[in-house]
Design a protein around this motif. Structure first.
Motif, mmCIF file in Angstrom:
data_model
loop_
_atom_site.group_PDB
_atom_site.id
_atom_site.type_symbol
_atom_site.label_atom_id
_atom_site.label_comp_id
_atom_site.label_asym_id
_atom_site.label_seq_id
_atom_site.Cartn_x
_atom_site.Cartn_y
_atom_site.Cartn_z
ATOM 1 N N UNK A 45 4.192 -8.937 -12.233
ATOM 2 C CA UNK A 45 4.935 -8.585 -11.344
ATOM 3 C C UNK A 45 4.307 -8.741 -9.981
ATOM 4 N N UNK A 60 5.085 -7.154 -5.827
ATOM 5 C CA UNK A 60 5.877 -6.033 -5.024
ATOM 6 C C UNK A 60 5.279 -6.448 -3.669
ATOM 7 N N UNK A 119 6.917 0.484 -1.760
ATOM 8 C CA UNK A 119 7.001 -0.938 -2.114
ATOM 9 C C UNK A 119 8.353 -1.453 -2.530
ATOM 10 N N UNK A 165 10.306 -4.309 -4.914
ATOM 11 C CA UNK A 165 10.144 -5.544 -5.964
ATOM 12 C C UNK A 165 10.517 -6.631 -5.423
ATOM 13 N N UNK A 170 9.325 -10.876 -11.091
ATOM 14 C CA UNK A 170 8.151 -10.947 -12.162
ATOM 15 C C UNK A 170 8.506 -11.993 -13.351
ATOM 16 N N UNK A 175 -2.032 1.886 -4.106
ATOM 17 C CA UNK A 175 -1.466 2.952 -4.594
ATOM 18 C C UNK A 175 -2.055 3.717 -5.884
ATOM 19 N N UNK A 217 4.583 8.616 -2.809
ATOM 20 C CA UNK A 217 5.739 7.828 -2.961
ATOM 21 C C UNK A 217 6.270 8.188 -4.295
ATOM 22 N N UNK A 237 11.623 -2.875 -13.532
ATOM 23 C CA UNK A 237 10.794 -2.847 -12.180
ATOM 24 C C UNK A 237 11.110 -1.682 -11.769
ATOM 25 N N UNK A 238 10.191 -1.051 -10.771
ATOM 26 C CA UNK A 238 10.235 -0.172 -9.915
ATOM 27 C C UNK A 238 10.899 -0.145 -8.970
ATOM 28 N N UNK A 296 11.342 2.330 -5.499
ATOM 29 C CA UNK A 296 10.402 3.160 -4.854
ATOM 30 C C UNK A 296 11.255 4.001 -3.760
ATOM 31 N N UNK A 297 11.153 5.364 -3.549
ATOM 32 C CA UNK A 297 11.588 5.984 -2.448
ATOM 33 C C UNK A 297 10.914 5.668 -1.124
#
Lengths: 112, 112
Positions: free
Chosen positions: A34, A36, A44, A46, A49, B44, B90, B100-101, B103-104
């Motif tokens: 992945x 980011x 972060x 994305x 990936x 992170x 975060x 995938x993540x 994020x705030x």
């Protein structure tokens, strides 16, 4: 857990391609790579990936070597807004949480 | 569309005071939820993750705790803050394993 190694910093001229390398020599067969990025003081974002095939989207291209021990993120035409910390991450395979472990990343500075 | 809300954006707290940071996700059900911390100039660090209501996994021993009272609500707490708790916190979510993540926008916590 597979670890990644990235150069701490890189410079790139605006309008040129930015090629960010990442080594992940201990990657397992079912682990994804992945990418980011984190712009200063933001969460972060994305980027892309892949597992073993090269991938491309509207933001970038991901080139993974045939042995999967390294990869390169390519920003084809870098702009000043691409200045950020770029994280290469290998997904943890032992857990079913899908959690990602972030390293130190590469600080990309795009210069005019 | 899915959105993630995290507040407050900045917080200054004295040593020994309590902490409560809240994160909510909209537009999805049963997300995986995560709390990360980023110390100044560092990468992170995953603090907690949750795969469902009431389910919390802690990644590192620390002065903090997390709770998930509702499906799309994730709270980070401390009874007594330490100087070392300062950092950029975060919240993130993912749809499922390997996804995938997202994020705030983060909370910058300064403990003085």
């Amino acid at each position: 857990d597979a670890k990644t190694t990235q150069p701490p910093s890189m410079d790139c001229a605006e309008g040129r391609a930015a090629n960010l390398p990442c080594n992940h020599s201990t990657i397992s067969g079912n682990e994804y790579v992945y990418w980011y990025r984190q712009i200063h003081s933001q969460g972060p974002q994305y980027i892309i990936h892949g597992l073993k095939n090269n991938e491309t989207n509207e933001m970038a291209s991901l080139i993974i070597t045939e042995d999967r021990k390294s990869s390169t993120l390519i920003l084809p035409h870098a702009t000043l807004r691409d200045t950020a910390v770029y994280y290469c991450i290998v997904r943890v395979a032992r857990s079913n949480t899908g959690k990602l472990i972030f390293g130190q990343g590469t600080t990309l500075q795009v210069k005019p | 569309s899915q959105t993630i809300h995290q507040w407050p954006a900045t917080l200054v707290q004295p040593v020994g005071s309590p902490l409560s940071l809240e994160c909510t996700v909209e537009g999805t059900s049963n997300p995986n939820l995560y709390w990360y911390r980023q110390a100044a100039g560092r990468g992170l660090q995953l603090l907690f993750y949750s795969v469902g209501i009431g389910q919390i996994s802690s990644e590192v021993p620390q002065n903090l705790s997390a709770s998930r009272p509702q499906d799309r609500q994730f709270i980070l707490s401390s009874k007594k803050l330490l100087l070392s708790d300062s950092g950029f916190y975060l919240c993130a979510w993912s749809v499922s394993v390997g996804e995938k993540l997202f994020f705030g926008s983060g909370t910058q916590l300064s403990v003085l």
